[in-house]
Design a protein around this motif. Structure first.
Motif, short mmCIF file in Angstrom:
data_model
loop_
_atom_site.label_atom_id
_atom_site.label_comp_id
_atom_site.label_asym_id
_atom_site.label_seq_id
_atom_site.Cartn_x
_atom_site.Cartn_y
_atom_site.Cartn_z
N VAL A 156 30.70 32.97 46.63
CA VAL A 156 30.42 34.07 46.05
C VAL A 156 30.80 35.30 46.41
CG1 VAL A 156 28.43 35.48 45.18
CG2 VAL A 156 28.25 33.03 44.74
N ASP A 157 31.02 35.31 47.81
CA ASP A 157 31.43 36.65 48.46
C ASP A 157 32.94 36.84 48.19
OD1 ASP A 157 28.98 37.29 49.71
OD2 ASP A 157 29.66 35.97 51.60
N ALA A 158 33.73 35.65 47.97
CA ALA A 158 35.17 35.99 47.29
C ALA A 158 35.25 36.39 46.15
CB ALA A 158 35.74 34.34 47.33
N LEU A 159 34.35 36.66 45.20
CA LEU A 159 34.34 37.11 43.75
C LEU A 159 34.23 38.61 43.97
CD1 LEU A 159 32.22 34.76 41.89
CD2 LEU A 159 34.61 35.04 41.69
N GLN A 160 33.54 39.15 45.20
CA GLN A 160 33.35 40.72 45.39
C GLN A 160 34.79 41.35 44.98
OE1 GLN A 160 30.85 41.18 48.65
NE2 GLN A 160 29.09 40.34 47.46
N SER A 161 35.80 40.97 45.86
CA SER A 161 36.82 41.59 45.98
C SER A 161 37.59 41.76 44.55
CB SER A 161 37.92 41.36 47.11
OG SER A 161 38.21 39.98 46.74
N VAL A 162 37.55 40.75 43.96
CA VAL A 162 38.02 40.53 42.51
C VAL A 162 37.24 41.49 41.39
CG1 VAL A 162 38.62 39.18 40.57
CG2 VAL A 162 38.90 38.10 43.06
N ILE A 163 35.96 41.65 41.67
CA ILE A 163 35.12 42.30 40.97
C ILE A 163 35.27 43.98 41.07
CG2 ILE A 163 32.56 42.87 40.12
CD1 ILE A 163 31.96 39.94 40.95
N VAL A 164 35.51 44.15 42.14
CA VAL A 164 35.68 45.66 42.71
C VAL A 164 36.97 46.03 42.17
CG1 VAL A 164 35.91 47.11 44.78
CG2 VAL A 164 34.09 45.78 44.63
N ALA A 165 38.04 45.33 42.23
CA ALA A 165 39.31 45.61 41.65
C ALA A 165 39.26 45.98 40.44
CB ALA A 165 40.43 44.41 42.08
N ASP A 166 38.37 45.40 39.29
CA ASP A 166 38.23 45.80 38.02
C ASP A 166 39.90 45.57 37.39
OD1 ASP A 166 37.04 46.18 35.60
OD2 ASP A 166 37.10 48.24 35.80
N SER A 167 40.25 44.51 37.48
CA SER A 167 41.94 44.27 37.17
C SER A 167 41.83 43.19 36.01
CB SER A 167 42.46 43.88 38.31
OG SER A 167 43.67 43.45 37.91
N ALA A 168 42.70 43.50 34.92
CA ALA A 168 42.87 42.25 33.94
C ALA A 168 43.79 41.32 34.67
CB ALA A 168 43.61 43.12 32.82
N ASP A 169 44.74 41.76 35.65
CA ASP A 169 45.63 40.78 36.29
C ASP A 169 44.81 39.70 37.00
OD1 ASP A 169 47.72 42.10 34.95
OD2 ASP A 169 48.33 43.16 37.07
N LEU A 170 43.80 40.12 37.83
CA LEU A 170 43.13 39.25 38.35
C LEU A 170 41.83 38.76 37.73
CD1 LEU A 170 42.40 41.51 41.93
CD2 LEU A 170 44.13 39.61 41.29
N ASN A 171 41.73 39.11 36.18
CA ASN A 171 40.53 38.58 35.51
C ASN A 171 39.29 38.92 35.96
OD1 ASN A 171 39.60 37.32 33.23
ND2 ASN A 171 40.05 35.18 33.50
N SER A 172 39.21 40.12 36.29
CA SER A 172 37.83 40.48 37.09
C SER A 172 36.72 40.15 36.00
CB SER A 172 37.78 42.16 37.25
OG SER A 172 38.79 42.25 38.19
N ILE A 173 36.69 40.41 34.69
CA ILE A 173 35.76 40.23 33.95
C ILE A 173 35.21 38.71 33.91
CG2 ILE A 173 36.70 39.44 31.90
CD1 ILE A 173 33.52 41.33 32.17
N SER A 174 36.01 37.65 34.04
CA SER A 174 35.77 36.24 34.46
C SER A 174 34.66 35.99 35.84
CB SER A 174 36.77 35.34 34.54
OG SER A 174 37.27 35.11 33.01
N ALA A 175 35.32 36.86 36.67
CA ALA A 175 34.80 37.03 37.96
C ALA A 175 33.14 37.49 37.96
CB ALA A 175 35.48 37.55 39.20
N VAL A 176 33.06 38.50 37.18
CA VAL A 176 31.74 39.15 36.71
C VAL A 176 30.84 38.05 36.29
CG1 VAL A 176 30.39 40.76 35.55
CG2 VAL A 176 32.41 41.39 36.50
#
Length: 122
Positions: A1-21
């Protein structure tokens, strides 16, 4: 779960942040809040999930991507299975958005969306 935090904070379409959320919210719904407080408080996971559901209902992109309302309804249901999240779901406007799903077009509303809306409300 901790690994998702950086992706969520980035709020990036390239990283697919919504899927991480959505992934983080599914996890948060199944564990005690004290085990991972940053998932909901600091990252505003619940508010982002409700916003994603609203976008899904209106077929609008969220985080640069389109989401499927029934999949987000499943995530809301997961959050609501843990009473610790009820206040945040209420504050984020969850009941109103869930009601919009249930009031939607019967021909286009996915049965799983309806099922998970009802589970969330109960």
């Amino acid at each position: 779960v901790d690994a998702l935090q950086s992706v969520i904070v980035a709020d990036s379409a390239d990283l697919n942040s919504i899927s991480a959320v959505l992934c983080a919210a599914n996890v948060a719904g199944q564990i005690k809040r004290e085990l991972c407080p940053s998932l909901t408080a600091e990252l505003r996971i619940t508010a982002k999930v409700i916003a994603a559901l609203h976008a899904g209902i209106h077929r609008q992109p969220v985080g640069g991507r389109h989401v499927t309302a029934w999949k987000v309804c499943m995530t809301v249901s997961s959050l609501c299975s843990n009473p610790e999240h009820h206040p945040e779901v209420m504050e984020s406007g969850g009941p109103g958005v869930l009601l919009k799903v249930l009031q939607g077009n019967r021909d286009t509303t996915h049965p799983l969306a309806e099922e998970h809306c009802c589970l969330s409300i109960l």
